[in-house]
Design a protein around this motif. Structure first.
Motif, short mmCIF file in Angstrom:
data_model
loop_
_atom_site.label_atom_id
_atom_site.label_comp_id
_atom_site.label_asym_id
_atom_site.label_seq_id
_atom_site.Cartn_x
_atom_site.Cartn_y
_atom_site.Cartn_z
N ILE A 203 0.87 -1.14 -0.12
CA ILE A 203 -0.04 0.19 -0.05
C ILE A 203 0.92 1.23 0.00
CG2 ILE A 203 -1.66 1.32 1.39
CD1 ILE A 203 -2.97 -1.44 2.15
N ARG A 204 2.02 1.28 0.84
CA ARG A 204 2.70 2.44 0.72
C ARG A 204 3.66 2.44 -0.57
NH1 ARG A 204 8.33 2.60 1.30
NH2 ARG A 204 8.31 0.53 1.94
N ASN A 205 3.80 1.38 -1.03
CA ASN A 205 4.57 1.63 -2.44
C ASN A 205 3.51 2.23 -3.55
OD1 ASN A 205 6.99 0.59 -1.48
ND2 ASN A 205 6.57 -1.60 -2.10
N TYR A 206 2.30 1.56 -3.43
CA TYR A 206 1.44 2.13 -4.38
C TYR A 206 1.11 3.69 -4.11
CZ TYR A 206 0.01 -2.63 -5.12
OH TYR A 206 -0.08 -4.09 -5.72
N ILE A 207 1.17 4.15 -2.89
CA ILE A 207 0.90 5.60 -2.58
C ILE A 207 2.18 6.37 -3.22
CG2 ILE A 207 0.90 7.23 -0.87
CD1 ILE A 207 -1.04 5.29 0.76
N ILE A 208 3.14 6.11 -2.85
CA ILE A 208 4.50 6.58 -3.28
C ILE A 208 4.51 6.77 -4.84
CG2 ILE A 208 7.04 6.34 -3.68
CD1 ILE A 208 7.04 5.11 -0.68
N LEU A 209 4.07 5.42 -5.59
CA LEU A 209 4.16 5.64 -7.14
C LEU A 209 3.04 6.38 -7.75
CD1 LEU A 209 4.83 1.84 -7.88
CD2 LEU A 209 6.14 3.64 -8.21
N GLY A 210 1.82 6.61 -6.96
CA GLY A 210 0.79 7.34 -7.29
C GLY A 210 1.21 8.93 -7.41
N VAL A 211 1.78 9.34 -5.96
CA VAL A 211 2.22 10.70 -6.18
C VAL A 211 3.47 11.06 -6.90
CG1 VAL A 211 3.42 12.22 -4.48
CG2 VAL A 211 1.76 10.68 -3.57
N GLY A 212 4.07 9.95 -7.41
CA GLY A 212 5.20 10.34 -8.32
C GLY A 212 4.37 10.44 -9.55
N ALA A 213 3.45 9.83 -10.09
CA ALA A 213 2.89 9.67 -11.31
C ALA A 213 1.88 11.23 -11.31
CB ALA A 213 1.97 9.03 -11.64
N VAL A 214 1.43 11.62 -10.25
CA VAL A 214 0.66 13.03 -10.40
C VAL A 214 1.76 13.90 -10.56
CG1 VAL A 214 -0.54 14.58 -8.81
CG2 VAL A 214 -1.21 12.10 -8.95
N VAL A 215 2.87 13.96 -9.93
CA VAL A 215 3.90 14.88 -9.87
C VAL A 215 4.51 15.06 -11.41
CG1 VAL A 215 6.36 15.79 -9.31
CG2 VAL A 215 4.61 15.03 -7.41
N LEU A 216 4.69 13.85 -11.98
CA LEU A 216 5.18 13.86 -13.31
C LEU A 216 4.24 14.59 -14.34
CD1 LEU A 216 7.19 12.81 -15.49
CD2 LEU A 216 5.82 10.54 -15.38
#
Length: 56
Positions: free
Chosen positions: A31-44
């Protein structure tokens, strides 16, 4: 390979079915990894929009 014989002696082959299993809920680490990847995608995506607006 499993097969059946139809009328007239024709063979009908079937694919081997995969083993069925139930899905497990994600762990806290996943779940933590999914959140980190989601935030990274939004920033991109926001960064790409900012560059596109800045260039035009």
């Amino acid at each position: 390979m499993p097969y059946t014989t139809e009328e007239g002696g024709r063979l009908n082959n079937f694919a081997v079915e995969p083993k069925v299993y139930t899905a497990e809920p994600p762990t806290k680490n996943q779940i933590r990894n999914y959140i980190i990847l989601g935030v990274g995608a939004v920033v991109l995506v926001v960064g790409l929009f900012a560059v596109a607006i800045g260039v035009s």
